[in-house]
Design a protein around this motif. Sequence first.
Motif: not given
Length: 571
Positions: A62-65, A128-129, A135-137, A141-142
């Motif tokens: 995953a990378e920066y949007p 949700r944020l 950048v779903p997680a 993981r968060l």
Amino acid sequence: MGDLSVLKDVLFPNAVGMLLDRLSEVRGVVVAEAHSSVTELRCPDCATASRRVHSHYGRRLAEYPVGGRRVVVELEVRWFFCDAAGCGRRTFVEQVQGLTTRYARASPRVKTLWRSVALTAGGRPGVRLCRSLAVPAGRARLLGQLDAPDVPARSPRVLGVDDFAFRRSRTYGTILLDVETSTPIDLLSDRASQTLAAWLTAHPGAEIICWDRDSGYSRAIKEAAPQATEVADRWHMLQNLSAAVERTCHQHRACLHKYASDDVDVPTPLTALPTALLPLTPPLDNIPTTPLMQRVTERHTEIHRLREVTWTISAIARRFRLDRKTVRRHLTTDLEVLIASARDRRPRQLDSYRPYLQQRFADGCANAAQLYREIHEHGYRGNHQAVRLYIRSMRGGAAAAEPPRPIPTPRKITSWIMKPRDGLRREEQDQLDEVRIACPDIAAACDLARVFAGLVRDRRGHLLADWVREAETNGPGPVRGFAGFLRQDWDAVLAGMTLHYSSGVVEGHVNRLRRSSGRCTGGDPFNSCAPVSCCDRDRRKGSGLAAGSAGPWPDHVDAPCPVTACRWVSR
């Protein structure tokens, strides 16, 4: 190729030695296919350079949007041989500097973003944020981005102690803070006196300890830190006094009822009070036997009987299928107050429409359905049954010519008493004066409460002994009980009314740990703890304790600890 090189520098500015092969969009996701351009790598164990490739495999990161769209890197990486004879590692995997780390499925930039989200919003809100940020997680993981800092070996000079709810009315913990710097120190897994005593023994150095007069904390402090000065929280003392004043108002409602029903000429009649109103309630001995009154009386008697034979509140609640708070209210409230409260749970919307109904009834209209429709058009929002019963009472001649004179509720009277007189509106001052005229005991409670509030706010502890003697001599029963309650922790109460230290800082951090719905809130311990939320229904899979904490964490947390930023990982 030149365009891809420019795009690589824009999209992946920190990636060193990466070549972008292809950029595409699949179902709203930007997919970047890339590989490493490095021809020689060093073994991470022996630092021997190697060029011999063992094999290839793909990693998905995953990378920066970009432009509000999710970015995924499909990176081809290689296994290299380590040819050093004395090295125990035979192969190793290449890492792209600035893009990959061992076992990671996201770039360092995304991990930094996830950590900020976890500290700011916590588990479920963070999910949700992150979805909005592309950048779903997941929660695990968060919260896995957070680590617990070390707890100091020594306690701060001024230590604040208070409890907070992991799950309201079920599981509680203890929060410890440095009052002078407003810095959270540690969380304990419960609020037992043994747990706090063990922590104070392991972390000596506290000279002043601010607490809310919890008996368990008091025992722990006297056992593990007897040299420390205990400081009782001033806000909690005012809260306890407010409860005593409210009980006094409950006990003397009859005085207010009598005053309201007397035909006297008063400058501001009690009927003008714009508050939640109590109808006239006869004395307890004259209450007619009804199913409601009988049920309340029997339940009150049975709950007290079970409590006397050592039943727990939870067991009694299960026995009667009640909430624990309801059971506790039966145990701490007089039967007269419970019966009056039960009688007061009836519709009052009809009171303001009674003159109209009486006039229409006198004009010859006795149809309840018709009268209901008429007052409904004028704003009545009650049910038809109340109108029908009132019309029936008028037919039988049992309806009063005027609605009962209302009186202010005990809670409203208490709020007037506990506020400074300068903070009351003119009409509120007049209404309170009438209440004082109606009941001398409420007037005495008002005078004592205002004097005590002045002592607390101005920290004039040297006058506390005189106030206690006056309250025990001339105060009503609940206020006398409050004065005796102060004597149990006299030194702590006197210090709280003399020193400028208090538990206000601790309460502020507790408010970040909880919400009115029973949820925890918190944030970065070194950046004022921005709000974080957790769900009561969640269950923990497993979590490590913050250093110095006692026992395992409860199994229902879902947010990073706002004090130690430890990981609370839930299912």
